[in-house]
Scaffold this motif. Structure first.
Motif, PDB file in Angstrom:
ATOM      1  N   SER A   1       0.853  -1.206   0.000  1.00 59.02           N
ATOM      2  CA  SER A   1       0.000   0.000   0.000  1.00 59.02           C
ATOM      3  C   SER A   1       0.880   1.244   0.000  1.00 59.02           C
ATOM      4  O   SER A   1       0.598   2.225  -0.702  1.00 59.02           O
TER       5      SER A   1
ATOM      6  N   LEU B   1       2.134   2.017  -3.417  1.00 60.79           N
ATOM      7  CA  LEU B   1       1.117   2.675  -4.249  1.00 60.79           C
ATOM      8  C   LEU B   1       1.023   4.162  -3.922  1.00 60.79           C
ATOM      9  O   LEU B   1       0.647   4.983  -4.756  1.00 60.79           O
TER      10      LEU B   1
ATOM     11  N   LYS C   1      -4.684  -4.349  -0.884  1.00 66.74           N
ATOM     12  CA  LYS C   1      -3.844  -3.485  -1.742  1.00 66.74           C
ATOM     13  C   LYS C   1      -4.586  -3.137  -3.045  1.00 66.74           C
ATOM     14  O   LYS C   1      -4.437  -2.043  -3.570  1.00 66.74           O
ATOM     15  N   THR C   2      -5.453  -4.069  -3.527  1.00 63.74           N
ATOM     16  CA  THR C   2      -6.243  -3.768  -4.725  1.00 63.74           C
ATOM     17  C   THR C   2      -7.236  -2.650  -4.398  1.00 63.74           C
ATOM     18  O   THR C   2      -7.420  -1.720  -5.185  1.00 63.74           O
TER      19      THR C   2
ATOM     20  N   LEU D   1      -5.413   0.547  -4.306  1.00 64.25           N
ATOM     21  CA  LEU D   1      -5.099   0.990  -5.670  1.00 64.25           C
ATOM     22  C   LEU D   1      -6.327   1.651  -6.305  1.00 64.25           C
ATOM     23  O   LEU D   1      -6.245   2.768  -6.828  1.00 64.25           O
TER      24      LEU D   1
ATOM     25  N   SER E   1      -7.072   4.982  -4.632  1.00 60.23           N
ATOM     26  CA  SER E   1      -6.098   6.032  -4.971  1.00 60.23           C
ATOM     27  C   SER E   1      -6.341   6.538  -6.390  1.00 60.23           C
ATOM     28  O   SER E   1      -6.228   7.739  -6.661  1.00 60.23           O
ATOM     29  N   GLN E   2      -6.731   5.632  -7.299  1.00 61.86           N
ATOM     30  CA  GLN E   2      -7.028   6.067  -8.675  1.00 61.86           C
ATOM     31  C   GLN E   2      -8.263   6.954  -8.709  1.00 61.86           C
ATOM     32  O   GLN E   2      -8.307   7.958  -9.417  1.00 61.86           O
TER      33      GLN E   2
ATOM     34  N   PRO F   1       1.657   9.257 -16.273  1.00 66.75           N
ATOM     35  CA  PRO F   1       2.660   8.668 -15.392  1.00 66.75           C
ATOM     36  C   PRO F   1       4.063   9.144 -15.730  1.00 66.75           C
ATOM     37  O   PRO F   1       4.439   9.156 -16.885  1.00 66.75           O
TER      38      PRO F   1
ATOM     39  N   THR G   1       7.028   7.512 -11.266  1.00 64.49           N
ATOM     40  CA  THR G   1       5.908   6.729 -10.741  1.00 64.49           C
ATOM     41  C   THR G   1       5.867   5.347 -11.369  1.00 64.49           C
ATOM     42  O   THR G   1       5.538   4.366 -10.702  1.00 64.49           O
TER      43      THR G   1
ATOM     44  N   THR H   1       0.856   5.034  -7.630  1.00 66.12           N
ATOM     45  CA  THR H   1      -0.277   5.391  -8.471  1.00 66.12           C
ATOM     46  C   THR H   1       0.016   6.745  -9.120  1.00 66.12           C
ATOM     47  O   THR H   1       0.258   7.725  -8.402  1.00 66.12           O
TER      48      THR H   1
ATOM     49  N   PHE I   1      -0.801  10.404  -7.610  1.00 69.24           N
ATOM     50  CA  PHE I   1      -1.128  10.356  -6.171  1.00 69.24           C
ATOM     51  C   PHE I   1      -0.317  11.388  -5.392  1.00 69.24           C
ATOM     52  O   PHE I   1      -0.836  12.065  -4.497  1.00 69.24           O
TER      53      PHE I   1
ATOM     54  N   GLN J   1      -3.849  12.302   1.050  1.00 69.95           N
ATOM     55  CA  GLN J   1      -2.905  11.174   1.106  1.00 69.95           C
ATOM     56  C   GLN J   1      -2.883  10.566   2.507  1.00 69.95           C
ATOM     57  O   GLN J   1      -2.897   9.342   2.673  1.00 69.95           O
TER      58      GLN J   1
END
Ligand code: KG4
Ligand code: ZN
Length: 409
Positions: free
Chosen positions: A214, A217, A260-261, A264, A267-268, A280, A284, A290, A293, A301
């Motif tokens: 995490s 990411l 963690k998914t 992700l 965060s997206q 990107p 990154t 991400t 981010f 954050q």
């Protein structure tokens, strides 16, 4: 480099199997029988090199008292591996070779002892990185052969598990252990040294991995756990509802891969809501963060970091309470790197206090890998009669080695 001297001798004792009277061909007297009161203390030198920390320590063992840490020294390779976003095994092995002898000299000087006074040499036999383990095993066995002393290979997780015995408030057997390291998340019933019953474990990622992945990411680099915890301190743990996998599964197993998914995806979403998606950058892409981010407001954050930490801690705390309830045991011992997490400690303290239960931790600086826990585990195995040190210097390492397979050897 971090060097610390030990706490003063502890008068605590613990119930154990009959004491051993020999380690290899070294005659040792460990029982508390009056005739043994004059027995010479035994010095155990321990080496830890299973991953990215080189640790060396000297403990003193006398009778059935909790072994006493005389000195330890630690070198962390974190800075070297940071550039690669994780541990590079070959670099780790080479660096262990560079550090281990100076650290050994430092420990002996700090304890005011000489190598010829050492009675037993211990090393981490596994689990861990094969090449890194071989450095500690090779050095321990070569040194032992040169000094004509017996050696003993130790299980790294047993070291973590027993490390709270070096704290100012050591536990007593039996207890439930929550082992939370970078590669393991396990709940165990512990009835004594080497008497471990698995109650539950992770079916995929470990809690430490959930922190680390995490954090990656979020662009926090390696190792992510402490960095994520620091960012989380300013955030709102209720800002985002992240999954608590297997919370109601009815057993004591864990699963952190889905978290963690979820981090992700969240965060997206946050990046998309903040404005136009940011292309990107090379950084990154290489870091695994991400894209975009890092351009979010720091508070956003921090909120995601706090929500992630809360999800991990929540599952660990609730499953630990269930383990205590189902076993009827009154003590919890927390060990491994994630055991340093303040949010986890606060929640465990509160929940245990509310139920009249005791909770024990290693000293903060002994939560992550160190040599003290290896020397201690060796000393406690000798003391309990679970294992003897031997003069067989043909060492082997065990990169994969389930803790519950550890019985009397
Ligand atoms: O026990 P350990 O030093 O090494 C292994 O045997 O794996 O544990 C390392 C793990 C890493 O995943 C690291 O991110 C995590 O412990 N960790 C933390 C904290 N300090 C270390 N996780 C959360 N909060 C912390 N304060
Ligand atoms: Zn460890």
């Amino acid at each position: 480099m971090n060097q610390a001297n030990a706490a003063p001798p502890s008068a605590q004792t613990h119930d154990q199997a009959p004491p051993v009277t020999s380690a290899g061909s070294v005659r040792i007297q460990l029982s508390d029988e009056p005739r043994d009161r004059e027995a010479q203390p035994l010095l155990v030198l321990g080496f830890e090199s299973s991953c990215d920390e080189t640790g060396v320590a000297l403990v003193e063992l006398q009778g059935q008292a909790v072994p006493r840490l005389l000195a330890h020294a630690l070198y962390s390779q974190v800075e070297m591996h940071q550039a690669f976003g994780g541990v590079v095994p070959e670099l780790a092995s080479r660096d262990h070779i560079r550090r281990v002898l100076p650290l050994t000299s430092e420990v002996m000087a700090s304890a005011g002892r000489s190598l010829s006074e050492v009675d037993v040499i211990a090393y981490t036999r596994g689990p861990g990185l094969a090449g890194a383990l071989l450095v500690g095993a090779g050095l321990a066995c070569a040194l032992a052969a040169a000094l004509d002393k017996p050696v003993l290979g130790v299980h790294h997780l047993e070291g973590h598990l027993l490390s709270p015995f070096l704290s100012a408030d050591p536990p007593q057997f039996p207890f439930v252990a929550l082992l939370v390291s970078g590669g393991h998340t396990q709940l165990m019933r512990v009835d004594g040294v080497g008497r471990y019953e698995m109650l539950g474990e992770t079916i995929d990622d470990a809690a430490g991995e959930a922190f680390d992945k995490s954090a990656k990411l979020m662009g926090l680099g390696y190792p992510g756990g402490p960095a994520l915890a620091a960012l989380a301190a300013q955030g709102d743990p209720k800002a985002y509802a992240l999954p608590r996998p297997l919370l109601h599964s009815g057993d004591l197993d864990f699963s952190f891969a889905g978290l963690k998914t979820a981090v992700l995806v969240q965060s997206q979403k946050m990046v998309a809501a903040h404005g136009a998606p940011i292309a990107p950058s090379e950084y990154t892409l290489a870091s695994g963060a991400t894209p975009g981010f890092g351009a979010l407001p720091v508070q956003a954050q921090a909120n995601l970091a706090a929500s992630t930490q809360a999800a991990i801690a929540d599952v660990l705390v609730r499953k630990s309470m269930t383990a205590l309830k189902t076993t009827g045991l009154k003590r919890l011992v927390v060990a491994g790197g994630v055991g340093a997490n303040r949010c986890l400690r606060e929640q465990l303290n509160a929940q245990c206090a509310a139920r009249g239960l005791r909770v024990h931790y290693p000293e903060l600086h002994l939560c992550t890998d160190n040599g003290a826990m290896i020397a201690l585990a060796a000393a406690m195995r000798l003391q309990s009669g679970m294992q003897e040190a031997s003069r067989d210097y043909g060492f082997h390492v065990q990169p994969r080695w389930p803790l519950q397979s550890l019985q009397a050897a």
